[in-house]
Design an enzyme around this catalytic site. Structure first.
Site, PDB file in Angstrom:
ATOM      1  N   CYS B  79       0.842  -1.199   0.000  1.00 15.14           N
ATOM      2  CA  CYS B  79       0.000   0.000   0.000  1.00 15.14           C
ATOM      3  C   CYS B  79       0.878   1.250   0.000  1.00 15.14           C
ATOM      4  O   CYS B  79       1.688   1.422  -0.897  1.00 15.14           O
ATOM      5  CB  CYS B  79      -0.998  -0.043   1.162  1.00 15.14           C
ATOM      6  N   HIS B 176      -4.004  -4.804  -0.250  1.00 12.51           N
ATOM      7  CA  HIS B 176      -3.615  -5.414   1.021  1.00 12.51           C
ATOM      8  C   HIS B 176      -3.698  -6.933   0.900  1.00 12.51           C
ATOM      9  O   HIS B 176      -4.779  -7.495   1.069  1.00 12.51           O
ATOM     10  CB  HIS B 176      -4.535  -4.924   2.140  1.00 12.51           C
ATOM     11  N   GLU B 178      -2.770  -9.067   2.925  1.00  8.22           N
ATOM     12  CA  GLU B 178      -3.127  -9.626   4.243  1.00  8.22           C
ATOM     13  C   GLU B 178      -4.618  -9.488   4.543  1.00  8.22           C
ATOM     14  O   GLU B 178      -5.103  -9.980   5.551  1.00  8.22           O
ATOM     15  CB  GLU B 178      -2.277  -8.969   5.339  1.00  8.22           C
TER      16      GLU B 178
END
Lengths: 251, 194
Positions: B79, B176, B178
């Site tokens: 990001c 993202h 994750e």
């Protein structure tokens, strides 16, 4: 292109999911982590936890739940309930949730939105708005619908957006719990007003309702009881939406 | 050992949880010495481009990150952590980035688009096509044609932009991983274990 989102909502009290969850094959159907994992595997795009725990234990049980969910589920999730100060949001975000939702506390003190947006960014400041339909338009209510406010929906959305709300979760109290479809008129009004994403809430019963909400301008559909009672899965819901030509994430 | 750069720009918890879930050991690194002591470095980041660079510089971490990248060890930016690997951004036009790679970030100008670009969008990343979770207001319009890349991921939001890349020992994700479900975790694993 951003895909339309399907967001299961879980009501939590004292660290347990409440509201008659009846999944098959679950050891313990009230465990938030177990349910979150299940929805994630089914293809949920995001999760919302509304913590309705009252009293002073609230904060610690909420934080423990957020920590446990964040270790098991790798999609974004929002936590609402009992957030009155930026410090409350701070603790929840550090525990691992991605966004916090504020409702009554933001109506009483709109600066709360600004504080959260400044400290953590608008993207994690979700404004939850509850409205009743009246002959004079939609009126904002607080305290789970029990207390009327002076705010008209349109005016409160303008104010909240100006204050830094990054997303709006709009619940129609008229439709909530009905399984009869979202209140489309309030969604149309809100989507015309908003430059931030809009989540439709209250009334979902079947795939057609999500389709109608998206056509009315919603970016995401919150689903609760229809999923929890086991009649419908996120996977089936999404398959139906894809058949209707809606772009959703398939898993 | 994977180091997660801790420079006061966003929450590291989700990333730590994801790496733990994948069975990968990580630790936070917040000093030049700690950065030099890890095999791989992940540079996360949420917030403002100018603020992120100010944080790196005020903590004397800029030179350490640059030295880490120059050493050939793998560096992954996520990001805003990816954005500051490049030369600059319209978000803070006067602030130079780390300039590890050529390119500048621009803001979405199409007035019909909601900004930030928030939500799930399709990413074409070689043989690994999938849907990723994005939250960003600035984007890299194209990969510099003079810079070799092993992998390039493209997404669309009103227009195409660079969503992910690997170029030698440098990798980045605008989204993202994750928070991008099973697909994201798989991609994260690939980008920190190649």
């Amino acid at each position: 292109m951003v895909m339309k989102r399907i967001i299961p909502c879980l009501d939590v009290r004292n660290g347990r999911v409440v509201k008659g969850v009846q999944f098959l094959n679950l050891q313990d159907s009230g465990d938030p982590v177990e349910l979150a994992t299940r929805y994630d595997a089914e293809g949920a795009d995001e999760l919302v936890f509304l913590d309705i725990t009252a009293g002073i234990e609230h904060r610690d049980t909420a934080l423990r739940m957020v920590e446990a969910v964040a270790k098991a589920v790798f999609i974004p999730f929002t936590v609402g309930g009992g957030i009155r100060r930026a410090e409350d949001a701070d603790a929840l975000l550090l525990a691992g949730c991605d966004k916090v939702a504020v409702n009554s506390a933001a109506v009483r003190r709109p600066e709360l939105l600004t504080e959260i947006a400044h400290r953590f960014g608008s993207q994690c400041a979700v404004l939850a708005v509850d409205v009743w339909r009246t002959p004079e338009g939609y009126r904002v209510v607080v305290d789970a619908g029990r207390t009327w406010t002076e705010w008209k929906l349109e005016d409160w959305l303008d104010e909240a957006q100006r204050r830094g709300a990054g997303e709006v979760l709009l619940t129609s109290m008229d439709q909530d719990g009905s399984n009869g479809g979202y209140d489309l008129e309030s969604l149309r009004i809100a989507s015309r007003r908003l430059r931030v994403p809009l989540i439709a809430s209250g009334g979902f019963g079947e795939a057609r309702h999500a389709l109608e909400a998206f056509r009315a301008g919603a970016d995401a559909a919150l689903v609760a009881s229809a999923l929890h009672t086991g009649g419908l899965t996120v996977r089936r819901l999404k398959a139906q939406l894809i058949q209707e030509g809606v772009e959703v994430r398939s898993c | 050992m994977i180091g997660i750069l801790d420079y006061g720009c966003g929450n590291l918890r989700s990333l730590e949880n994801a790496l733990a879930f994948l069975g990968l050991a990580s630790r936070r690194v917040a000093t030049p010495e700690a950065i030099a002591g890890v095999d791989r470095l992940i540079q996360p980041g949420v917030g403002h481009f100018g603020h992120a660079m100010t944080q790196l510089r005020s903590r004397s971490l800029e030179a350490a990150v640059k030295a880490f990248a120059a050493s050939g060890r793998p560096l992954l930016g996520i990001c805003l952590g990816m954005q500051i690997m490049f030369e600059g951004s319209d978000e803070a036009p006067e602030v130079p980035g780390l300039s590890l790679l050529p390119g500048r970030f621009e803001s979405f100008t199409d007035s019909t688009l909601k900004v930030p670009h928030m939500g799930w969008s399709l990413v074409e990343f070689g043989d690994r096509m999938g849907t990723a979770y994005f939250v960003h207001s600035y984007f890299l319009p194209e990969w510099n044609p003079g810079t070799p890349s092993q992998r390039l991921g493209i997404a669309q939001y009103g227009r195409p932009f660079v969503a992910a890349f690997r170029s030698s020992n440098l990798a980045g994700c605008q989204f993202h991983p994750e928070k991008s479900g099973t697909w994201g975790l798989g991609l994260l694993k690939e980008l920190v274990t190649w």
